[in-house]
Motif scaffolding. Sequence first.
Motif, PDB file in Angstrom:
ATOM      1  N   SER A 163       0.259   4.159  -3.676  1.00 24.48           N
ATOM      2  CA  SER A 163       1.743   4.056  -3.877  1.00 24.48           C
ATOM      3  C   SER A 163       2.537   4.598  -2.661  1.00 24.48           C
ATOM      4  O   SER A 163       3.695   4.107  -2.525  1.00 24.48           O
ATOM      5  CB  SER A 163       2.342   4.730  -5.080  1.00 24.48           C
ATOM      6  OG  SER A 163       1.134   4.641  -6.131  1.00 24.48           O
ATOM      7  N   PHE A 179      -2.358  -3.631  -7.033  1.00 23.04           N
ATOM      8  CA  PHE A 179      -0.942  -3.649  -7.866  1.00 23.04           C
ATOM      9  C   PHE A 179      -0.711  -4.839  -8.872  1.00 23.04           C
ATOM     10  O   PHE A 179      -0.254  -4.895  -9.817  1.00 23.04           O
ATOM     11  CB  PHE A 179       0.363  -3.243  -7.200  1.00 23.04           C
ATOM     12  CG  PHE A 179      -0.015  -1.907  -6.660  1.00 23.04           C
ATOM     13  CD1 PHE A 179       0.143  -0.810  -7.451  1.00 23.04           C
ATOM     14  CD2 PHE A 179      -0.034  -1.607  -5.217  1.00 23.04           C
ATOM     15  CE1 PHE A 179       0.104   0.489  -7.094  1.00 23.04           C
ATOM     16  CE2 PHE A 179       0.030  -0.077  -4.748  1.00 23.04           C
ATOM     17  CZ  PHE A 179       0.039   0.799  -5.790  1.00 23.04           C
ATOM     18  N   ALA A 203       4.205  -0.510  -5.901  1.00 24.33           N
ATOM     19  CA  ALA A 203       3.571  -1.536  -5.217  1.00 24.33           C
ATOM     20  C   ALA A 203       4.201  -1.676  -3.777  1.00 24.33           C
ATOM     21  O   ALA A 203       3.758  -2.415  -2.916  1.00 24.33           O
ATOM     22  CB  ALA A 203       3.691  -2.655  -6.100  1.00 24.33           C
TER      23      ALA A 203
END
Lengths: 176, 434
Positions: free
Chosen positions: B286, B336, B393
């Motif tokens: 992330s 994601f 994401a």
Amino acid sequence: MADLHPDNPYAKDRFPDRAKQVEFPPEHKARFEHLLTRYPTKEACLLPTLHLAQEVWGWISPEVVHYVGSLLDLSPAQVFGVVSFYNMYNQKPVGKYHLQVCTNLSCMVSNAYDIYDHLCDRLKINPGETTKDGLYTVVEVECLGSCGTAPVVQINNDYHENMDVAKMDALLPTLK
Amino acid sequence: MTEPIKVLTANIDKPNSASIETYGDYAAARKALAMKPEDVVTLVKDSELRGRGGAGFPTGMKWSFVPKNAPKPTYLLCNADESEPGTFKDRVLIEQDPHLLLEGMLIAAYAIGSCPMGYIYIRGEFYFGATVLDKALEEARAKGFLGKNIFGTGFDFDMTVHRGAGAYICGEETGLIESVEGHRGQPRVKPPFPAVVGVFGGPTVVNNVETLACVPLIVKNGAEWFKGFGTPKNTGPKLYCVSGNVKKPGVYEFPMGINLKELIYDHCGGITGDRKLKAVIPGGASAPMLLPDEIDLPLNFDAVMKAGSMLGSAGIIVLDESVCIVDAVWRLAKFFAHESCGQCTPCREGTNWLESILDRLERGEGRPQDADLLLDMSDNIGGKSLCALGDAAIGPVISSVRKFRDEYVYHVTHKSCLPGTRRYRRLDMPVAAH
């Protein structure tokens, strides 16, 4: 809970006897009874009960969905909603050896796709398919949490770390 | 050069490190259970311990949010759903030193006034870890360290290992709570926060494995000792996971704030094949990427945030010059898109679009406006979903477009990757359904 369309295999009334077509063997029955003592609600036992079911039958068939629902007082639709949400519950039968190749970033840059492509080529199957002899299923999975020993292939419950094509080739014949 | 330490990992090299005989007699828990619960909370507050799961929230403060005399039972959940790509530290603790975690949970449960049952939510793939924990629980029960009237204090506590089933989103606090309750792991609207209404309607504390493993050490050695590691507000020993193109990947323990450059070049032996560094992801998939000239920074929560990224779960992924950045970002976007729970439209639709656009760039079908389109789409995902998955994401997407825009443009103009970089997957491979 609203009734599903009668053609839906998970509708309650379509297969009234479906829940009775399968049953846990005594050992798993006992483990299920123990689960009920560990949670304040029956519903909370759903994930562990599905793990038990997959251990027995290898996948979660519509019959198993109905059976698990009947054990926990849940509608088949609710059980199936959970089954289809989580990756690890197989919605169709898989081979005796479920070859799960991690291809996420750390594994990818350690050449995990070479292993994945090689397995599909050697076993002559597409990703997600099972060999005709029912021995192997090859799938690509997301991060297995073992990036320090990439690439990783999970075979059933076991991690095989620091893999490469040669090691995979040596391992395959031992999986009979 | 900073020397590696052995604090959280003190036991893992011992033979039979997972057994209670090797671990000891839960001295820290004995000490804590003789204190008042609020004093244990104060001690952890004083240590400035921050959550190791990703957000870095002060643990003592989290515990103090639990209301006293709530109408429903209070629960303690351990988040062992370690699924952030690049992160593999909790697995080491679970498999090699499970009693450190169990003792930490026992102390935490006492401090927050937990009901007699806590749950360890371990990701389903860690089957071996779950068996290790089950065995450790048996050992602790047999010794009377868990169960009724622990150490004669009248405190009752036991734990259950709850296996997940392969969903990254269950590492999100409220997604995890939903999953324990037997539902799909779709995060909840906050507020109410879990500390007020969590699992089974009761106040709930969710802590990461490494966070809980710090607790017995704080109780044993004191808050000042703990603060001796690292810098103010970024204290304690810390596990760093290094993976990707480095010579010696693995879990390294340092006082919080090891220099990232030093970690990669001195402790991990540098880049594989002595190639040049291209980018570093400092805190799991992330976290926005850092360029080679940005990595001379201490790895603690505040310094990495100041550099425009985040320490997150300290999963450091190193990418060398041979990696095609569009391909690498595509792989993260695919992750994601696969793991979005489908609840919020911007995340569900947006993550799939990010994956598709990155895929078409790789296939030589990119359009001139695609780099800007990726930024525009990211802008429409970030901050527009219930949980942080949407924001996660877009981290690698935005940072890579900003920092490697030329490489994106090259994919459009030349319909191929930059010379000297490679794509790892085969484009003709059929994709199995998600």
